[in-house]
Motif scaffolding. Structure first.
Motif, PDB file in Angstrom:
ATOM      1  N   PRO A   1       0.812  -1.225   0.000  1.00  0.00           N
ATOM      2  CA  PRO A   1       0.000   0.000   0.000  1.00  0.00           C
ATOM      3  C   PRO A   1       0.843   1.272   0.000  1.00  0.00           C
ATOM      4  O   PRO A   1       0.301   2.373  -0.070  1.00  0.00           O
ATOM      5  CB  PRO A   1      -0.790  -0.121   1.310  1.00  0.00           C
ATOM      6  N   HIS A   2       2.170   1.106   0.069  1.00  0.00           N
ATOM      7  CA  HIS A   2       3.064   2.254   0.197  1.00  0.00           C
ATOM      8  C   HIS A   2       3.825   2.576  -1.086  1.00  0.00           C
ATOM      9  O   HIS A   2       4.648   3.492  -1.097  1.00  0.00           O
ATOM     10  CB  HIS A   2       4.077   2.006   1.319  1.00  0.00           C
ATOM     11  N   GLY A   3       3.568   1.817  -2.139  1.00  0.00           N
ATOM     12  CA  GLY A   3       4.297   2.021  -3.376  1.00  0.00           C
ATOM     13  C   GLY A   3       4.331   0.727  -4.165  1.00  0.00           C
ATOM     14  O   GLY A   3       3.608  -0.226  -3.850  1.00  0.00           O
ATOM     15  N   PRO A   4       5.170   0.635  -5.206  1.00  0.00           N
ATOM     16  CA  PRO A   4       5.230  -0.595  -5.991  1.00  0.00           C
ATOM     17  C   PRO A   4       5.861  -1.735  -5.200  1.00  0.00           C
ATOM     18  O   PRO A   4       6.529  -1.516  -4.195  1.00  0.00           O
ATOM     19  CB  PRO A   4       6.115  -0.205  -7.181  1.00  0.00           C
ATOM     20  N   GLY A   5       5.614  -2.956  -5.673  1.00  0.00           N
ATOM     21  CA  GLY A   5       6.247  -4.118  -5.052  1.00  0.00           C
ATOM     22  C   GLY A   5       5.319  -4.915  -4.158  1.00  0.00           C
ATOM     23  O   GLY A   5       4.165  -4.545  -3.920  1.00  0.00           O
ATOM     24  N   LEU A   6       5.865  -6.022  -3.658  1.00  0.00           N
ATOM     25  CA  LEU A   6       5.129  -6.941  -2.796  1.00  0.00           C
ATOM     26  C   LEU A   6       5.615  -6.835  -1.369  1.00  0.00           C
ATOM     27  O   LEU A   6       6.813  -6.671  -1.116  1.00  0.00           O
ATOM     28  CB  LEU A   6       5.335  -8.396  -3.253  1.00  0.00           C
ATOM     29  N   ARG A   7       4.686  -6.968  -0.427  1.00  0.00           N
ATOM     30  CA  ARG A   7       5.005  -7.060   0.993  1.00  0.00           C
ATOM     31  C   ARG A   7       4.465  -8.389   1.493  1.00  0.00           C
ATOM     32  O   ARG A   7       3.260  -8.630   1.459  1.00  0.00           O
ATOM     33  CB  ARG A   7       4.337  -5.939   1.775  1.00  0.00           C
TER      34      ARG A   7
END
Length: 433
Positions: free
Chosen positions: A406-412
């Motif tokens: 939710p803070h930018g591109p990519g996976l958490r």
């Protein structure tokens, strides 16, 4: 050793950690050398007690209203092991080598144990100085994510595609209760025993023959979205012991070339035995040779894929390294941010036009992940961050739609949401000139 004597020994080790502030493994090793009468089962049981106390240190101190190793142990028996106050009181009998009997204050604390009203960092068992960082990363879920990071981790394995399918690996390890992982297509999971111990893989033919490798499911997913293809030129810039290198070799079916290097050549030592066991034949290991010589300088602008498993605070690995969260200091974060910017800038120079750079950390802090990517893309306009949806589709990972950051591109990936270690991963595609 009697179970009560093991508890007393664990308190002794915790006291050593409090005094000397060193890794738990070192303190446990020294305790074992000084108490050679303790057998392997005793040492393993004491280690399990110590790690459980470290997992729940903040919440144990809160309910016991004390900041001592003894309070940590008593609280952990209640919170981590589910012992009743009566069972704990019986273990603290003061007889033989057992710990001294519980005081009236300790008995009262156990009877009234309640984390209601405790701050997030206490309920989540993470350092207080990280409160603002966890709040930024998780919002109202900070304590929940902290609790998941304080749990015991399972043993995750990756079926080695060069030698076996996941079905074959599961059949080989059926006697250990092996199950398929939820998300990673080659992942195999073995639950820990009630004592917190995983089976000894060194005695398992499937491991000795290279059919499986130890690798957390989150790490497998990070390697998966890199999409290493047969015939490509691939650079693993922070290869360490080679876990992701081996996963990439499997995806490439031993075709193409992987160059594995690391800024610290000592970290590369385990990779040679692992490559041989796995049957990975398309990997060149290039150790550093002095500060002024780039061991992969000839790859500038030539790589289809550059993988950066960046140095980080390791907040995502606390399930496996519970003592690490209490040893980390604010200054360490500042050092890591600088190192991450430097390694990203260096990695960019090896990516050819049309290639991709994959940035991975085992951290859950926005500062080490999305912030670093925003800063990098701001300085390198020819790199475009891939959307999480695209990365998941191309990596054939359909069950992870909720992993988009939710803070930018990519996976958490987090233990609370995905039952993996904490990981961040993003694909950066370099434009064709």
């Amino acid at each position: 050793m009697h179970p009560s004597a093991r508890i007393a020994a664990a308190i002794e080790v915790l006291d050593d950690l409090e005094t000397r502030r060193r890794p738990a493994a070192d303190a446990l090793k020294d305790w074992g050398l000084a108490h050679r009468f303790a057998g392997s089962k005793d040492r393993a049981a004491i280690a399990s007690l110590v790690y459980d106390a470290l997992r729940r240190r903040a919440s144990a101190r809160w309910i016991m209203n004390a900041e001592t190793p003894r309070a940590e142990m008593i609280g952990a028996l209640l919170l981590a092991r589910g012992h009743t106050p009566e069972q704990i009181s019986a273990a603290f009998s003061g007889e033989g080598h057992a710990p001294a009997p519980l005081s009236e204050a300790e008995l009262s604390a156990l009877a009234a144990a309640d984390l209601a009203g405790a701050p997030d960092w206490t309920r989540g068992d993470f350092p207080e100085w990280l409160s603002a960082h966890f709040a930024r990363a998780f919002g109202e879920r900070a304590a929940e994510e902290g609790r998941a990071l304080a749990a015991r981790a399972p043993l995750d394995l990756r079926a080695n595609a060069l030698k076996a399918t996941r079905e074959q690996a599961l059949a080989e390890l059926e006697h250990l209760g092996a199950q398929p992982c939820r998300h990673a297509p080659f992942g195999v999971r073995i639950a820990q025993g009630a004592d917190g111990r995983a089976p000894a893989l060194s005695a398992e033919p499937a491991y000795v023959r290279g059919l499986v490798e130890i690798q957390d499911e989150g790490s497998q997913i990070a390697a998966r979205i890199a999409r290493a293809r047969p015939g490509e030129q691939v650079l693993d810039l922070c290869a360490g012991g080679g876990g992701k290198t081996l996963a990439l070799a499997g995806d490439m079916d031993n075709r193409g070339q992987i160059y594995a290097t690391d800024s610290d050549g000592r970290r590369l030592t385990p990779i040679f035995a692992r490559l041989e066991r796995a049957g990975a034949r398309n990997v060149q290991v290039r150790a550093p040779r002095g500060p002024d010589r780039d061991p992969v300088g000839d790859l500038a602008g030539a790589c289809d894929l550059v993988l950066v498993d960046a140095p980080c605070t390791g907040t995502g690995t606390w399930r496996r390294n519970p003592d690490a969260k209490w040893r980390i200091r604010p200054g360490a974060l500042e050092q890591r941010l600088k190192a991450q910017d430097e390694v990203l800038a260096r990695a960019a120079g090896y990516v050819k036009p049309g290639g991709r750079l994959v940035y991975v950390t085992c951290s859950l802090l926005v500062e080490e992940n999305e912030d670093r990517i925003a800063a990098f893309c701001g300085q390198h306009g020819d790199f475009i961050a891939e959307s999480a949806t695209e990365s998941l589709d191309r990596g054939e990972l359909p069950t992870l739609a909720d992993a988009a950051s939710p803070h930018g591109p990519g996976l958490r990936l987090t233990p609370a949401r995905h039952d993996t270690d904490g990981f961040y991963a993003v694909v950066l595609n370099r434009a064709v000139r």
